[in-house]
Design an enzyme around this catalytic site. Structure first.
Site, short mmCIF file in Angstrom:
data_model
loop_
_atom_site.label_atom_id
_atom_site.label_comp_id
_atom_site.label_asym_id
_atom_site.label_seq_id
_atom_site.Cartn_x
_atom_site.Cartn_y
_atom_site.Cartn_z
CG ASN A 9 -1.81 1.17 1.33
OD1 ASN A 9 -1.83 2.02 0.44
ND2 ASN A 9 -2.57 1.26 2.42
CG PHE A 10 3.01 2.61 -3.48
CD1 PHE A 10 3.58 1.49 -2.89
CD2 PHE A 10 3.39 2.93 -4.78
CE1 PHE A 10 4.52 0.70 -3.59
CE2 PHE A 10 4.33 2.16 -5.48
CZ PHE A 10 4.88 1.04 -4.88
CE LYS A 11 -0.33 2.95 4.85
NZ LYS A 11 -0.24 2.98 6.29
CG HIS A 93 -6.06 1.67 5.16
ND1 HIS A 93 -5.58 2.62 6.03
CD2 HIS A 93 -5.05 0.78 5.00
CE1 HIS A 93 -4.33 2.31 6.36
NE2 HIS A 93 -3.99 1.19 5.75
CD GLU A 95 -3.00 5.24 6.83
OE1 GLU A 95 -2.97 5.26 5.60
OE2 GLU A 95 -2.08 4.74 7.53
CD GLU A 162 -3.49 -2.76 7.15
OE1 GLU A 162 -2.37 -2.97 6.67
OE2 GLU A 162 -4.16 -1.76 6.87
N GLY A 168 2.44 2.11 10.81
CA GLY A 168 3.39 3.22 10.67
C GLY A 168 4.09 3.59 11.96
CB SER A 198 5.25 -2.04 12.01
OG SER A 198 4.83 -0.71 12.27
P1 13P Z 1 2.86 0.20 7.76
O1 13P Z 1 3.44 -1.01 7.11
O2 13P Z 1 3.54 1.47 7.38
O3 13P Z 1 2.71 0.02 9.23
O4 13P Z 1 1.36 0.36 7.18
C1 13P Z 1 0.50 -0.72 7.17
C2 13P Z 1 -0.69 -0.37 6.40
O5 13P Z 1 -1.46 0.51 6.77
C3 13P Z 1 -0.93 -1.08 5.13
O6 13P Z 1 -2.20 -0.84 4.63
#
Ligand code: 13P
Length: 238
Positions: A9-11, A93, A95, A162, A168, A198
């Site tokens: 996931n590049f966000k 997600h 976020e 997650e 993160g 993570s």
């Molecule tokens: P991280 O790997 O940066 O913790 O993020 C996980 C995530 O939100 C994947 O969708």
């Protein structure tokens, strides 16, 4: 050959150009190293493309609006995804739930709509720290609520657990906690279940070895191609 699913996931990272370079170079790497594990990349919407890859890397959208087209400023719909042959979408997600304020009702509507289109849906659930601290039953209830209105047996569904406190933060859930929580989720969904939060080269082997863990959804550690390659090498050697 490993059948674990690895998703990146590049966000809000990578540009159209750097995504194209990343996909081309990952494709070469996978072909040269015989990596056959299913790999999904979720670039930002500006970088969506119908990439021709030898290794079969699949591209998905991080978000989309449940419409073919219309007046939904800032959103993209089926017509925009279709231009690039995208039939995979990430829904739920944390976020989008917590920063963008998407409600369970809206998420369920989105899910039902993309299910109707036959999309592969990566559906994310996960508890914030205060819920984790309230104990396992509170976590179970929270995860069940995050699946309200969701067809958790949909054939093209891939679930992702997650925990918000592990995203993160560099703080990964322990294998014991992942195993326990995955068994809670598996009690109401038999679809493949990924862990995210993570995941990185130093812990991916032990995470994927957890019983009931069918793959990883990776943010930060996937953005750098060499780190992604290391993780794929590890997955392939298991
Ligand atoms: P991280 O790997 O940066 O913790 O993020 C996980 C995530 O939100 C994947 O969708």
């Amino acid at each position: 050959m490993s059948s674990k699913i690895v998703a990146a996931n590049f966000k809000t990272n990578h540009t159209r150009r750097s995504t194209a370079e990343y996909v081309a170079s990952l494709d070469r790497f996978m072909a040269e190293n015989g990596i056959g594990t299913p790999v999904y990349i979720f670039p930002p919407a500006t970088a969506l493309e119908n990439f021709e890859t030898e290794s079969g890397i699949r591209i998905g959208a991080q978000n989309a609006y449940p419409t073919v087209k219309g007046s939904f400023t800032g959103e993209i719909g089926l017509q925009q995804l279709g231009e690039f042959g995208i039939d995979t979408v990430l829904i739920g997600h944390s976020e989008r739930r917590h920063i963008l304020g998407e409600s369970q009702e809206f998420i369920a509507k989105k899910f039902a709509w993309f299910k109707e289109q036959g999309f592969t849906i990566f559906y994310c659930i996960g508890e914030p720290l205060e819920v984790r601290e309230a104990g396992e039953e509170a976590v179970r209830r929270y995860l069940v609520e995050q699946c309200e209105g969701i067809d958790t047996s949909y054939e093209n569904l891939i679930m992702a657990y997650e925990p918000v406190w592990a995203i993160g933060t560099g703080k990964t859930a322990t294998p014991e906690l992942i195993e326990k929580t995955h068994s809670i989720v598996k009690a109401f969904s038999e679809r493949p279940l990924l862990y995210g939060g993570s995941v990185k080269p130093s812990n991916i082997a032990e995470i994927l070895a957890v019983p009931g863990c069918d793959g990883a959804l990776i943010g930060t550690a996937s953005w750098d191609i060499s780190s992604m390659q290391s993780m794929l090498e590890i997955v392939n050697s298991e």
